[in-house]
Design a protein around this motif. Structure first.
Motif, PDB file in Angstrom:
ATOM      1  N   LEU A 131      10.645 -10.646   4.179  1.00 40.25           N
ATOM      2  CA  LEU A 131       9.302 -10.396   4.894  1.00 40.25           C
ATOM      3  C   LEU A 131       9.445  -9.049   5.389  1.00 40.25           C
ATOM      4  O   LEU A 131      10.391  -8.473   6.074  1.00 40.25           O
ATOM      5  CB  LEU A 131       8.981 -11.307   5.921  1.00 40.25           C
ATOM      6  CG  LEU A 131       8.780 -13.158   5.536  1.00 40.25           C
ATOM      7  CD1 LEU A 131       8.601 -13.680   6.746  1.00 40.25           C
ATOM      8  CD2 LEU A 131       7.509 -13.196   4.525  1.00 40.25           C
ATOM      9  N   ILE A 132       8.202  -8.273   5.295  1.00 35.88           N
ATOM     10  CA  ILE A 132       7.977  -6.890   6.127  1.00 35.88           C
ATOM     11  C   ILE A 132       6.603  -7.362   7.268  1.00 35.88           C
ATOM     12  O   ILE A 132       5.774  -7.655   6.536  1.00 35.88           O
ATOM     13  CB  ILE A 132       7.792  -5.795   5.411  1.00 35.88           C
ATOM     14  CG1 ILE A 132       8.948  -5.649   4.535  1.00 35.88           C
ATOM     15  CG2 ILE A 132       7.406  -4.740   6.058  1.00 35.88           C
ATOM     16  CD1 ILE A 132       8.649  -4.649   3.413  1.00 35.88           C
ATOM     17  N   VAL A 133       7.015  -7.253   8.414  1.00 37.35           N
ATOM     18  CA  VAL A 133       6.094  -7.652   9.623  1.00 37.35           C
ATOM     19  C   VAL A 133       5.743  -6.267  10.046  1.00 37.35           C
ATOM     20  O   VAL A 133       6.628  -5.627  10.551  1.00 37.35           O
ATOM     21  CB  VAL A 133       6.890  -8.510  10.369  1.00 37.35           C
ATOM     22  CG1 VAL A 133       5.638  -9.196  11.295  1.00 37.35           C
ATOM     23  CG2 VAL A 133       7.210  -9.803   9.833  1.00 37.35           C
ATOM     24  N   SER A 134       4.253  -6.311  10.530  1.00 36.17           N
ATOM     25  CA  SER A 134       3.913  -5.170  11.137  1.00 36.17           C
ATOM     26  C   SER A 134       2.717  -5.544  12.057  1.00 36.17           C
ATOM     27  O   SER A 134       2.121  -6.428  11.621  1.00 36.17           O
ATOM     28  CB  SER A 134       3.615  -3.876  10.084  1.00 36.17           C
ATOM     29  OG  SER A 134       2.991  -2.917  10.690  1.00 36.17           O
ATOM     30  N   ALA A 135       2.574  -4.723  12.835  1.00 38.33           N
ATOM     31  CA  ALA A 135       1.204  -4.938  13.880  1.00 38.33           C
ATOM     32  C   ALA A 135       0.070  -3.940  13.270  1.00 38.33           C
ATOM     33  O   ALA A 135      -1.032  -3.880  14.171  1.00 38.33           O
ATOM     34  CB  ALA A 135       1.540  -4.349  15.332  1.00 38.33           C
ATOM     35  N   GLN A 136       0.310  -2.996  12.539  1.00 36.56           N
ATOM     36  CA  GLN A 136      -0.497  -2.050  11.784  1.00 36.56           C
ATOM     37  C   GLN A 136      -0.448  -2.379  10.353  1.00 36.56           C
ATOM     38  O   GLN A 136       0.353  -2.666   9.740  1.00 36.56           O
ATOM     39  CB  GLN A 136      -0.250  -0.736  12.150  1.00 36.56           C
ATOM     40  CG  GLN A 136      -0.098  -0.338  13.480  1.00 36.56           C
ATOM     41  CD  GLN A 136      -1.589  -0.442  14.307  1.00 36.56           C
ATOM     42  OE1 GLN A 136      -2.362  -0.153  13.515  1.00 36.56           O
ATOM     43  NE2 GLN A 136      -1.540  -0.747  15.661  1.00 36.56           N
ATOM     44  N   PRO A 137      -1.586  -2.040   9.459  1.00 33.27           N
ATOM     45  CA  PRO A 137      -1.699  -2.181   7.995  1.00 33.27           C
ATOM     46  C   PRO A 137      -0.594  -1.428   7.565  1.00 33.27           C
ATOM     47  O   PRO A 137      -0.247  -0.096   7.883  1.00 33.27           O
ATOM     48  CB  PRO A 137      -3.023  -1.622   7.679  1.00 33.27           C
ATOM     49  CG  PRO A 137      -3.759  -1.746   8.950  1.00 33.27           C
ATOM     50  CD  PRO A 137      -2.844  -1.479  10.265  1.00 33.27           C
ATOM     51  N   LEU A 138       0.220  -1.958   6.456  1.00 29.81           N
ATOM     52  CA  LEU A 138       1.313  -1.493   6.009  1.00 29.81           C
ATOM     53  C   LEU A 138       1.042  -0.520   4.999  1.00 29.81           C
ATOM     54  O   LEU A 138       0.023  -0.644   4.165  1.00 29.81           O
ATOM     55  CB  LEU A 138       2.437  -2.298   5.201  1.00 29.81           C
ATOM     56  CG  LEU A 138       3.029  -3.244   6.478  1.00 29.81           C
ATOM     57  CD1 LEU A 138       3.697  -4.485   5.908  1.00 29.81           C
ATOM     58  CD2 LEU A 138       4.185  -2.286   6.881  1.00 29.81           C
ATOM     59  N   PRO A 139       1.620   0.444   4.475  1.00 30.40           N
ATOM     60  CA  PRO A 139       1.277   1.462   3.341  1.00 30.40           C
ATOM     61  C   PRO A 139       1.342   0.685   2.143  1.00 30.40           C
ATOM     62  O   PRO A 139       2.150  -0.051   1.976  1.00 30.40           O
ATOM     63  CB  PRO A 139       2.378   2.542   3.603  1.00 30.40           C
ATOM     64  CG  PRO A 139       3.016   2.602   4.948  1.00 30.40           C
ATOM     65  CD  PRO A 139       2.730   1.181   5.263  1.00 30.40           C
ATOM     66  N   ASN A 140       0.591   1.288   1.321  1.00 24.69           N
ATOM     67  CA  ASN A 140       0.298   0.376   0.052  1.00 24.69           C
ATOM     68  C   ASN A 140       1.807   0.589  -0.802  1.00 24.69           C
ATOM     69  O   ASN A 140       2.258  -0.141  -1.831  1.00 24.69           O
ATOM     70  CB  ASN A 140      -0.616   0.884  -0.917  1.00 24.69           C
ATOM     71  CG  ASN A 140      -2.002   0.578  -0.119  1.00 24.69           C
ATOM     72  OD1 ASN A 140      -2.106  -0.453   0.486  1.00 24.69           O
ATOM     73  ND2 ASN A 140      -3.048   1.251  -0.578  1.00 24.69           N
ATOM     74  N   LEU A 141       2.498   1.740  -0.727  1.00 21.25           N
ATOM     75  CA  LEU A 141       3.806   1.752  -1.206  1.00 21.25           C
ATOM     76  C   LEU A 141       4.647   0.768  -1.174  1.00 21.25           C
ATOM     77  O   LEU A 141       5.627   0.602  -1.975  1.00 21.25           O
ATOM     78  CB  LEU A 141       4.513   3.029  -0.536  1.00 21.25           C
ATOM     79  CG  LEU A 141       5.704   3.591  -1.166  1.00 21.25           C
ATOM     80  CD1 LEU A 141       5.386   3.980  -2.821  1.00 21.25           C
ATOM     81  CD2 LEU A 141       6.344   5.106  -0.420  1.00 21.25           C
TER      82      LEU A 141
END
Length: 305
Positions: A61-71
């Motif tokens: 999983l990659i978790v973020s509080a902001q939209p993650l880059p499409n990369l």
């Protein structure tokens, strides 16, 4: 030379019939027991790891509080990994004249990547491997009682109306955060923008779920960690079986120690069985060797007899 070899095999056959049989049996049983325990331990470890992955609904999983880059998604797809995304945030939900603050979860097609969801719809429970269809939602059973609603009713989330299609009985990757303690409303990712709920200052958790072979996951993890470090991405973290759920990690560690202990005890028992059989055989040869020595036999003659 040939006569010596014949005498050796004749002596070996005689010794096997009278004394070496128990040593051979002990050796076979020890090897069989140790192999069986090792195979069982490996199978149980694989089963535990598989069940743990189901609790994450993915391998990585990659978790973020902001939209993650499409990369991140593009790199995963080019690496041959399965990809899904979720967006979790709190919001007011209205059914009829009743409103309540609930936890909204939007899921992309393919969710969950590991395991399955269980829903209750039209009087029966079903296990499925995909999220809600566009225009419909699945809700916690407690929500129906709180909002005095039922399946088939219309629910308002933001600017969009949804049909309550089913109740959500099992959600694999529900965490222990504040938003996850609230009853869940699950919707399709395709409906998220129409609600108009995501904006500046929104408390949102974005997740990219990945699944694939261990080698592919390891390569992608190394790439993701390097990319995050080089670009200085803040508020982004990687979750795996090792760090995602402390309780789950401790359970896996205990299971691994327990299985290793079983294998060690089996190896010790096998070694003791072989040692006792060998000791019994050696004790029986002491008198024979002593008599042959008294008669002047050399070491070579004793070994052949």
């Amino acid at each position: 030379m040939s006569q010596s070899i014949l005498r050796f095999f004749s002596s070996l056959r005689r010794e096997f019939r009278s004394k070496l049989a128990w040593l051979f049996v002990a050796l076979i049983l020890s090897v069989t027991a140790l192999s069986s325990v090792n195979v069982l331990a490996d199978r149980m470890q694989m089963a535990c790891a598989y069940d743990a992955r189901q609790l994450l609904a993915a391998d990585f999983l990659i978790v973020s509080a902001q939209p993650l880059p499409n990369l991140f998604v593009e790199q995963a797809q080019s690496s041959g990994l399965m990809v899904a995304q979720t967006v979790v945030f709190p919001s007011m939900v209205t059914a009829g004249v009743n409103s309540k603050l609930w936890s909204i979860k939007a899921v992309s097609p393919g969710y969950p990547l590991r395991g399955s969801l269980r829903i209750h719809s039209k009087g029966s429970s079903n296990t499925i491997s995909t999220g809600p269809e566009q225009g419909s939602v699945w809700v916690d059973p407690a929500m129906l009682a709180t909002l005095h609603a039922q399946e088939g009713d219309v629910m308002q989330i933001g600017r969009q109306s949804f049909v309550i299609d089913a109740t959500l009985e099992r959600e694999l990757d529900r965490g222990a955060g504040f938003m996850n303690f609230a009853p869940r409303v699950m919707m399709s990712m395709a409906d998220l923008s129409a609600t108009g709920l995501i904006g500046i200052g929104s408390r949102v958790t974005y997740r990219v779920l990945l699944a694939g072979a261990d080698e592919q996951i390891a390569r992608y993890e190394a790439w993701a960690a390097g990319y995050m470090e080089i670009n200085g991405l803040n508020g982004v973290r990687i979750e795996t079986l090792k760090n995602a759920k402390p309780l789950m990690r401790k359970a896996l560690e205990r299971a691994d120690r327990f299985l290793s202990l079983i294998a060690l005890v089996t190896a010790m028992i096998a070694a003791v069985a072989i040692a006792l059989s060998a000791y019994r055989y050696a004790r029986k040869q002491v008198s024979v060797c002593a008599v042959l020595k008294c008669l002047g036999a050399n070491s070579k003659t004793i070994e052949m007899n």
